[in-house]
Design a protein around this motif. Structure first.
Motif, PDB file in Angstrom:
ATOM      1  N   GLN A  43       0.843  -1.196   0.000  1.00  0.00           N
ATOM      2  CA  GLN A  43       0.000   0.000   0.000  1.00  0.00           C
ATOM      3  C   GLN A  43       0.881   1.249   0.000  1.00  0.00           C
ATOM      4  O   GLN A  43       0.593   2.217  -0.704  1.00  0.00           O
ATOM      5  N   GLY A  44       1.964   1.208   0.778  1.00  0.00           N
ATOM      6  CA  GLY A  44       2.897   2.331   0.794  1.00  0.00           C
ATOM      7  C   GLY A  44       3.555   2.519  -0.560  1.00  0.00           C
ATOM      8  O   GLY A  44       3.643   3.641  -1.073  1.00  0.00           O
ATOM      9  N   VAL A  45       4.019   1.405  -1.150  1.00  0.00           N
ATOM     10  CA  VAL A  45       4.625   1.493  -2.486  1.00  0.00           C
ATOM     11  C   VAL A  45       3.609   2.058  -3.470  1.00  0.00           C
ATOM     12  O   VAL A  45       3.917   2.965  -4.252  1.00  0.00           O
ATOM     13  N   ALA A  46       2.380   1.561  -3.436  1.00  0.00           N
ATOM     14  CA  ALA A  46       1.341   2.023  -4.367  1.00  0.00           C
ATOM     15  C   ALA A  46       1.106   3.522  -4.241  1.00  0.00           C
ATOM     16  O   ALA A  46       0.855   4.201  -5.250  1.00  0.00           O
ATOM     17  N   SER A  47       1.218   4.043  -3.022  1.00  0.00           N
ATOM     18  CA  SER A  47       0.981   5.478  -2.813  1.00  0.00           C
ATOM     19  C   SER A  47       2.032   6.347  -3.502  1.00  0.00           C
ATOM     20  O   SER A  47       1.790   7.527  -3.745  1.00  0.00           O
ATOM     21  N   LEU A  48       3.179   5.775  -3.813  1.00  0.00           N
ATOM     22  CA  LEU A  48       4.257   6.523  -4.454  1.00  0.00           C
ATOM     23  C   LEU A  48       4.201   6.449  -5.980  1.00  0.00           C
ATOM     24  O   LEU A  48       4.803   7.276  -6.660  1.00  0.00           O
ATOM     25  N   LEU A  49       3.515   5.441  -6.508  1.00  0.00           N
ATOM     26  CA  LEU A  49       3.472   5.221  -7.952  1.00  0.00           C
ATOM     27  C   LEU A  49       2.327   6.021  -8.573  1.00  0.00           C
ATOM     28  O   LEU A  49       1.204   6.006  -8.080  1.00  0.00           O
ATOM     29  N   ASP A  51      -0.694   7.209 -10.912  1.00  0.00           N
ATOM     30  CA  ASP A  51      -1.849   6.549 -11.519  1.00  0.00           C
ATOM     31  C   ASP A  51      -1.910   6.818 -13.023  1.00  0.00           C
ATOM     32  O   ASP A  51      -2.758   6.265 -13.715  1.00  0.00           O
ATOM     33  N   ASP A  52      -1.016   7.643 -13.518  1.00  0.00           N
ATOM     34  CA  ASP A  52      -0.969   7.981 -14.941  1.00  0.00           C
ATOM     35  C   ASP A  52      -0.702   6.719 -15.750  1.00  0.00           C
ATOM     36  O   ASP A  52       0.190   5.934 -15.402  1.00  0.00           O
ATOM     37  N   PRO A  53      -1.453   6.494 -16.819  1.00  0.00           N
ATOM     38  CA  PRO A  53      -1.225   5.299 -17.649  1.00  0.00           C
ATOM     39  C   PRO A  53       0.184   5.233 -18.249  1.00  0.00           C
ATOM     40  O   PRO A  53       0.624   4.169 -18.669  1.00  0.00           O
ATOM     41  N   LYS A  54       0.915   6.352 -18.258  1.00  0.00           N
ATOM     42  CA  LYS A  54       2.283   6.365 -18.778  1.00  0.00           C
ATOM     43  C   LYS A  54       3.294   5.793 -17.777  1.00  0.00           C
ATOM     44  O   LYS A  54       4.445   5.568 -18.135  1.00  0.00           O
ATOM     45  N   LYS A  75       1.402   0.192 -13.089  1.00  0.00           N
ATOM     46  CA  LYS A  75       1.303   0.203 -11.625  1.00  0.00           C
ATOM     47  C   LYS A  75       0.781  -1.126 -11.083  1.00  0.00           C
ATOM     48  O   LYS A  75       1.375  -1.716 -10.171  1.00  0.00           O
ATOM     49  N   LYS A  76      -0.305  -1.618 -11.629  1.00  0.00           N
ATOM     50  CA  LYS A  76      -0.907  -2.856 -11.142  1.00  0.00           C
ATOM     51  C   LYS A  76       0.060  -4.029 -11.291  1.00  0.00           C
ATOM     52  O   LYS A  76       0.271  -4.807 -10.357  1.00  0.00           O
ATOM     53  N   ALA A  77       0.675  -4.145 -12.460  1.00  0.00           N
ATOM     54  CA  ALA A  77       1.605  -5.249 -12.717  1.00  0.00           C
ATOM     55  C   ALA A  77       2.857  -5.130 -11.837  1.00  0.00           C
ATOM     56  O   ALA A  77       3.408  -6.147 -11.403  1.00  0.00           O
ATOM     57  N   THR A  78       3.288  -3.905 -11.558  1.00  0.00           N
ATOM     58  CA  THR A  78       4.450  -3.704 -10.679  1.00  0.00           C
ATOM     59  C   THR A  78       4.156  -4.235  -9.284  1.00  0.00           C
ATOM     60  O   THR A  78       4.956  -4.976  -8.703  1.00  0.00           O
ATOM     61  N   LEU A  79       3.010  -3.883  -8.748  1.00  0.00           N
ATOM     62  CA  LEU A  79       2.642  -4.333  -7.402  1.00  0.00           C
ATOM     63  C   LEU A  79       2.468  -5.851  -7.356  1.00  0.00           C
ATOM     64  O   LEU A  79       2.909  -6.506  -6.409  1.00  0.00           O
ATOM     65  N   GLU A  80       1.869  -6.427  -8.384  1.00  0.00           N
ATOM     66  CA  GLU A  80       1.711  -7.888  -8.442  1.00  0.00           C
ATOM     67  C   GLU A  80       3.074  -8.574  -8.497  1.00  0.00           C
ATOM     68  O   GLU A  80       3.301  -9.582  -7.833  1.00  0.00           O
ATOM     69  N   PHE A  81       3.992  -8.014  -9.287  1.00  0.00           N
ATOM     70  CA  PHE A  81       5.321  -8.612  -9.400  1.00  0.00           C
ATOM     71  C   PHE A  81       6.076  -8.522  -8.078  1.00  0.00           C
ATOM     72  O   PHE A  81       6.768  -9.461  -7.680  1.00  0.00           O
ATOM     73  N   MET A  82       5.937  -7.408  -7.383  1.00  0.00           N
ATOM     74  CA  MET A  82       6.615  -7.265  -6.089  1.00  0.00           C
ATOM     75  C   MET A  82       6.092  -8.303  -5.091  1.00  0.00           C
ATOM     76  O   MET A  82       6.866  -8.868  -4.322  1.00  0.00           O
ATOM     77  N   LYS A  83       4.809  -8.570  -5.129  1.00  0.00           N
ATOM     78  CA  LYS A  83       4.242  -9.610  -4.259  1.00  0.00           C
ATOM     79  C   LYS A  83       4.814 -10.979  -4.639  1.00  0.00           C
ATOM     80  O   LYS A  83       5.122 -11.789  -3.770  1.00  0.00           O
ATOM     81  N   GLU A 127      23.005  -5.351  -4.919  1.00  0.00           N
ATOM     82  CA  GLU A 127      23.336  -3.936  -5.045  1.00  0.00           C
ATOM     83  C   GLU A 127      22.428  -3.332  -6.102  1.00  0.00           C
ATOM     84  O   GLU A 127      22.204  -3.939  -7.150  1.00  0.00           O
ATOM     85  N   TYR A 128      21.885  -2.160  -5.814  1.00  0.00           N
ATOM     86  CA  TYR A 128      20.903  -1.520  -6.690  1.00  0.00           C
ATOM     87  C   TYR A 128      21.270  -0.080  -6.982  1.00  0.00           C
ATOM     88  O   TYR A 128      21.869   0.602  -6.148  1.00  0.00           O
ATOM     89  N   ILE A 129      20.821   0.371  -8.144  1.00  0.00           N
ATOM     90  CA  ILE A 129      20.747   1.794  -8.444  1.00  0.00           C
ATOM     91  C   ILE A 129      19.325   2.022  -8.939  1.00  0.00           C
ATOM     92  O   ILE A 129      18.890   1.398  -9.909  1.00  0.00           O
ATOM     93  N   LEU A 130      18.605   2.856  -8.224  1.00  0.00           N
ATOM     94  CA  LEU A 130      17.241   3.213  -8.609  1.00  0.00           C
ATOM     95  C   LEU A 130      17.291   4.571  -9.298  1.00  0.00           C
ATOM     96  O   LEU A 130      17.774   5.551  -8.715  1.00  0.00           O
ATOM     97  N   LEU A 131      16.826   4.609 -10.519  1.00  0.00           N
ATOM     98  CA  LEU A 131      16.712   5.861 -11.264  1.00  0.00           C
ATOM     99  C   LEU A 131      15.225   6.185 -11.308  1.00  0.00           C
ATOM    100  O   LEU A 131      14.450   5.490 -11.982  1.00  0.00           O
ATOM    101  N   ILE A 132      14.825   7.192 -10.574  1.00  0.00           N
ATOM    102  CA  ILE A 132      13.411   7.509 -10.415  1.00  0.00           C
ATOM    103  C   ILE A 132      13.114   8.865 -11.046  1.00  0.00           C
ATOM    104  O   ILE A 132      13.801   9.849 -10.777  1.00  0.00           O
ATOM    105  N   GLU A 133      12.076   8.875 -11.887  1.00  0.00           N
ATOM    106  CA  GLU A 133      11.567  10.128 -12.436  1.00  0.00           C
ATOM    107  C   GLU A 133      10.207  10.379 -11.808  1.00  0.00           C
ATOM    108  O   GLU A 133       9.400   9.459 -11.664  1.00  0.00           O
ATOM    109  N   PHE A 134       9.951  11.621 -11.444  1.00  0.00           N
ATOM    110  CA  PHE A 134       8.711  12.004 -10.789  1.00  0.00           C
ATOM    111  C   PHE A 134       7.778  12.708 -11.768  1.00  0.00           C
ATOM    112  O   PHE A 134       8.231  13.310 -12.744  1.00  0.00           O
TER     113      PHE A 134
END
Length: 173
Positions: A43-49, A51-54, A75-83, A127-134
């Motif tokens: 739910q926390g992760v979802a709040s950050l993603l 809702d734009d279809p892009k 968004k939906k597929a991302t949350l399902e994959f994380m689960k 080890e990760y590098i997260l490249l995040i665009e807002f």
């Protein structure tokens, strides 16, 4: 002339203050993402993603094939994959304090390591590098490129698969 300079300086200072607040909000969102993953707080992760279809979440590098979705996930597929990850690869992430953070308005790069546990019971030290665009001017992600140590992940997947195969082949009472 001095009035024009003062007006420009004032506008620049105001713009800088606006950017500082936004940068702080966006950095907080990126750090919250790591916290939510540590907690498996979908739910926390979802709040950050967004809702734009892009919206798209990519698992990189390309050699991993996006874990079956090279064009990224919505968004939906991302949350399902994380689960799915929680039961197939990673029992716990335990992302630590970022090694490095590079940021500009609407973009942030976070370099971080994990000290978690794989579903096999083995340590999960990736080890990760997260490249995040807002989304412009907001603290919600419109695009994420999650880069990880592909050799480590590939070897871990082989080990988990071998363990599953061995468990499946074991006689049952």
């Amino acid at each position: 002339m001095d009035k024009i300079k003062a007006a420009v300086d004032s506008a620049m200072a105001s713009h800088h203050n606006d950017d500082s607040a936004l940068l702080a909000q966006q950095k907080t969102a990126a750090m919250s993402h790591l916290k939510y993953l540590n907690e498996w707080n979908y739910q926390g992760v979802a709040s950050l993603l967004s809702d734009d279809p892009k919206f798209r979440y990519f698992f990189r590098p390309q050699s991993l094939g996006g874990f079956g979705q090279p064009d990224g996930r919505d968004k939906k597929a991302t949350l399902e994959f994380m689960k799915h990850l929680q039961t197939s690869i990673v029992r716990s992430f335990n992302f630590g304090t970022p090694i490095d953070v590079v940021q500009e308005v609407n973009k942030i790069a976070v370099h971080v390591k994990t000290d978690g546990q794989a579903v096999s019971g083995d340590p999960y030290t990736n080890e990760y590098i997260l490249l995040i665009e807002f989304e412009a001017g907001k603290d919600r992600f419109i695009k994420v490129n999650e880069m990880m140590d592909s050799l480590y992940v590939t070897e871990l997947q082989k080990k988990i698969a071998a363990g599953s195969a061995a468990g499946a082949a074991a006689p049952t009472a």
